[in-house]
Design a protein around this motif. Structure first.
Motif, short mmCIF file in Angstrom:
data_model
loop_
_atom_site.label_atom_id
_atom_site.label_comp_id
_atom_site.label_asym_id
_atom_site.label_seq_id
_atom_site.Cartn_x
_atom_site.Cartn_y
_atom_site.Cartn_z
N GLY A 21 0.85 -1.19 0.00
CA GLY A 21 0.00 0.00 0.00
C GLY A 21 0.88 1.24 0.00
O GLY A 21 1.90 1.28 0.71
N GLU A 22 0.52 2.22 -0.80
CA GLU A 22 1.29 3.47 -0.88
C GLU A 22 0.31 4.64 -0.85
O GLU A 22 -0.75 4.56 -1.47
CB GLU A 22 2.11 3.53 -2.16
N VAL A 23 0.69 5.68 -0.15
CA VAL A 23 -0.13 6.90 -0.08
C VAL A 23 0.62 8.00 -0.81
O VAL A 23 1.76 8.33 -0.47
CB VAL A 23 -0.38 7.32 1.38
N TYR A 24 -0.05 8.55 -1.83
CA TYR A 24 0.54 9.62 -2.64
C TYR A 24 -0.11 10.95 -2.29
O TYR A 24 -1.33 11.01 -2.07
CB TYR A 24 0.30 9.35 -4.14
N ASN A 25 0.68 12.01 -2.28
CA ASN A 25 0.11 13.34 -2.11
C ASN A 25 -0.27 13.90 -3.48
O ASN A 25 -0.11 13.23 -4.50
CB ASN A 25 1.07 14.27 -1.35
N GLU A 26 -0.76 15.11 -3.51
CA GLU A 26 -1.24 15.72 -4.76
C GLU A 26 -0.17 15.83 -5.82
O GLU A 26 -0.47 15.81 -7.01
CB GLU A 26 -1.84 17.10 -4.47
N SER A 27 1.09 15.97 -5.42
CA SER A 27 2.17 16.12 -6.41
C SER A 27 2.73 14.77 -6.86
O SER A 27 3.66 14.73 -7.66
CB SER A 27 3.28 17.01 -5.85
N GLY A 28 2.17 13.66 -6.33
CA GLY A 28 2.62 12.34 -6.75
C GLY A 28 3.75 11.75 -5.94
O GLY A 28 4.27 10.69 -6.27
N THR A 29 4.12 12.40 -4.85
CA THR A 29 5.17 11.90 -3.97
C THR A 29 4.58 10.91 -2.97
O THR A 29 3.50 11.14 -2.44
CB THR A 29 5.82 13.07 -3.20
#
Length: 106
Positions: A21-29
């Motif tokens: 599982g990965e959580v990305y922020n709005e900029s894709g990081t």
């Protein structure tokens, strides 16, 4: 802080040997990441040419901290995205049957 949009992406590893599982922020990081190998639980993928589609859950929150938890419960893997004070922001549950995962030897 201000409201941010986060995307929780749950997918299988490239070798079909685990889940991540990965959580990305709005900029894709990537903000948070957690994963495990199926064999840690005596499981294996029971399929040949098929790979499950990733699951995406989007949430907007005004938080200063994020925590992504992964646990095994009742024949499924459960990803819980928590914010400040352990507030539950999102949950994605992947049942063994949905992704054709079974105990080794079944």
């Amino acid at each position: 802080m201000s409201m941010q949009t986060y995307t929780l992406v749950v997918s299988e590893t490239d070798a079909n040997e685990g889940i991540v599982g990965e959580v990305y922020n709005e900029s894709g990081t990537i903000e948070e990441s957690v994963g495990l190998e199926y064999e840690e639980f005596g499981l294996t993928a029971i399929r040949d040419d098929w790979k499950p589609q990733e699951r995406r859950t989007q949430v907007s929150a005004d938080v200063t901290t994020l925590n992504l938890e992964l646990r095994r419960t009742e024949g499924a893997f459960e990803f819980r995205l928590l914010g400040d004070a352990s507030d539950e922001l999102a949950v994605e549950r992947v049942a063994d049957a949905d992704w054709k995962i079974a105990e080794v030897g079944e």
